[in-house]
Design a protein around this motif. Structure first.
Motif, PDB file in Angstrom:
ATOM      1  N   ASN A  33       0.833  -1.171   0.000  1.00  0.00           N
ATOM      2  CA  ASN A  33       0.000   0.000   0.000  1.00  0.00           C
ATOM      3  C   ASN A  33       0.881   1.238   0.000  1.00  0.00           C
ATOM      4  O   ASN A  33       1.680   1.426   0.895  1.00  0.00           O
ATOM      5  CB  ASN A  33      -0.902  -0.007   1.240  1.00  0.00           C
ATOM      6  N   GLY A  35      -5.764  -9.223  -2.651  1.00  0.00           N
ATOM      7  CA  GLY A  35      -6.313  -8.265  -1.696  1.00  0.00           C
ATOM      8  C   GLY A  35      -6.132  -8.745  -0.265  1.00  0.00           C
ATOM      9  O   GLY A  35      -5.786  -7.968   0.626  1.00  0.00           O
ATOM     10  N   PHE A  53      -2.577  -8.165   0.680  1.00  0.00           N
ATOM     11  CA  PHE A  53      -2.353  -6.767   1.032  1.00  0.00           C
ATOM     12  C   PHE A  53      -2.833  -6.484   2.460  1.00  0.00           C
ATOM     13  O   PHE A  53      -2.202  -5.732   3.202  1.00  0.00           O
ATOM     14  CB  PHE A  53      -3.089  -5.836   0.059  1.00  0.00           C
ATOM     15  N   THR A  92      -7.575  -0.984   0.269  1.00  0.00           N
ATOM     16  CA  THR A  92      -7.504  -2.432   0.111  1.00  0.00           C
ATOM     17  C   THR A  92      -8.899  -3.055   0.098  1.00  0.00           C
ATOM     18  O   THR A  92      -9.197  -3.935  -0.724  1.00  0.00           O
ATOM     19  CB  THR A  92      -6.676  -3.063   1.241  1.00  0.00           C
TER      20      THR A  92
END
Length: 293
Positions: free
Chosen positions: A5, A240, A243, A274
């Motif tokens: 991120n 995802g 993350f 996210t």
């Protein structure tokens, strides 16, 4: 290795241009490898000043004690800011759904809102400090985008947005569960492998988009509504979740090392991005499975 991120790769969460949470076996008499004794020491003084045992804990590689002084980020701060940011996304989505009808004009407004949200996200990502107004503005425009596309999906696949919300909550909850249970250890090797896969995925999707735009893959190519599109969607959702594990680790380390309270806004911002990623991919996946029924 920076976080996936961009928000967490700025300022406090990756102060040493490395991954603060990568703790390996510490050398004798020294702190954990790849971990600074206090990455926030230069931001408002030493948070361990009131804890005479902090340096001793660091010497043996133990996690730092929570700071006694005020003005440091806590989990409550992260939860509160995340609720505000996600709540703004939800309000924006509900208003867009209620006010904007399904039409080509609404679709154009959704694309415009997504572009504005992207610009605001990039501006915040490169700022040295968190801007609550900027973060909430990003959340509002992102909400408008999600509201319009959710309404469009719902008009073709009734109930798809509700199922996507439940799916997103399930993914986030399951990821948090396995992370807190220690079933996933966020190490440097874990992050490198995951980021390599993520970068490769993004590059492949970018090439696929170009093929679609130039008419080489008119059916969407890898992002079609068929089995191949479903496989790609599942991979995107798994990324995802990956993350999220990095985000959880960064937040955990930020709290442990006494990050300033304003960093909670960056944590909320990163988590929101996210979760939006996961929701959009989940929405497509629900539509694909509904189309094949």
């Amino acid at each position: 290795m920076r976080s996936s991120n961009p928000v967490f790769s700025r300022r406090g969460f990756s102060r040493d241009n490395g991954y603060a949470g990568f703790n390996t076996a510490p050398p004798a008499g020294g702190p954990a490898v790849g971990t600074q004794a206090n990455p926030y020491a230069q931001q408002g003084g030493n948070p361990y000043a009131q804890n005479p045992y902090a340096q001793q804990d660091q010497q043996y590689g133990a996690p730092p004690q929570a700071p006694v002084s005020t003005g440091r980020m806590t989990m409550d701060d992260v939860v509160m800011r995340s609720a505000m940011t996600l709540g703004t996304v939800a309000v924006g989505a509900i208003l867009a759904w209620a006010v904007l009808p399904v039409s080509s004009t609404s679709y154009g407004l959704a694309i415009g809102a997504a572009l504005i949200a992207f610009v605001l996200a990039m501006v915040q990502s490169f700022k040295r400090t968190a801007s609550p107004a900027l973060i909430l503005a990003y959340a509002a425009f992102e909400g408008v985008f999600l509201g319009v596309i959710s309404e469009m999906f719902n008009s073709q696949w009734s109930g798809a947005p509700f199922q996507a919300v439940l799916g997103t909550m399930a993914v986030a909850g399951a990821t948090l569960l396995v992370y807190k249970a220690g079933w996933i250890r966020v190490t440097a090797r874990y992050a490198r492998i995951g980021m390599a896969i993520a970068i490769a995925f993004i590059l492949v999707m970018a090439v696929n988009l170009l093929l679609v735009v130039f008419g080489v893959a008119p059916d969407g190519g890898l992002r079609s509504m068929g089995p191949l599109g479903a496989i790609v969607g599942i991979i995107a959702i798994l990324l995802g979740a990956f993350f999220l594990t990095l985000d959880f680790k960064q937040i955990e380390d930020g709290i442990a090392y006494g990050a300033p309270r304003e960093e909670a806004w960056l944590a909320a911002f990163g988590l929101t991005m996210t979760l939006v990623w996961i929701y959009v991919e989940m929405l497509r996946l629900v539509a694909i499975f509904s189309s094949n029924d």
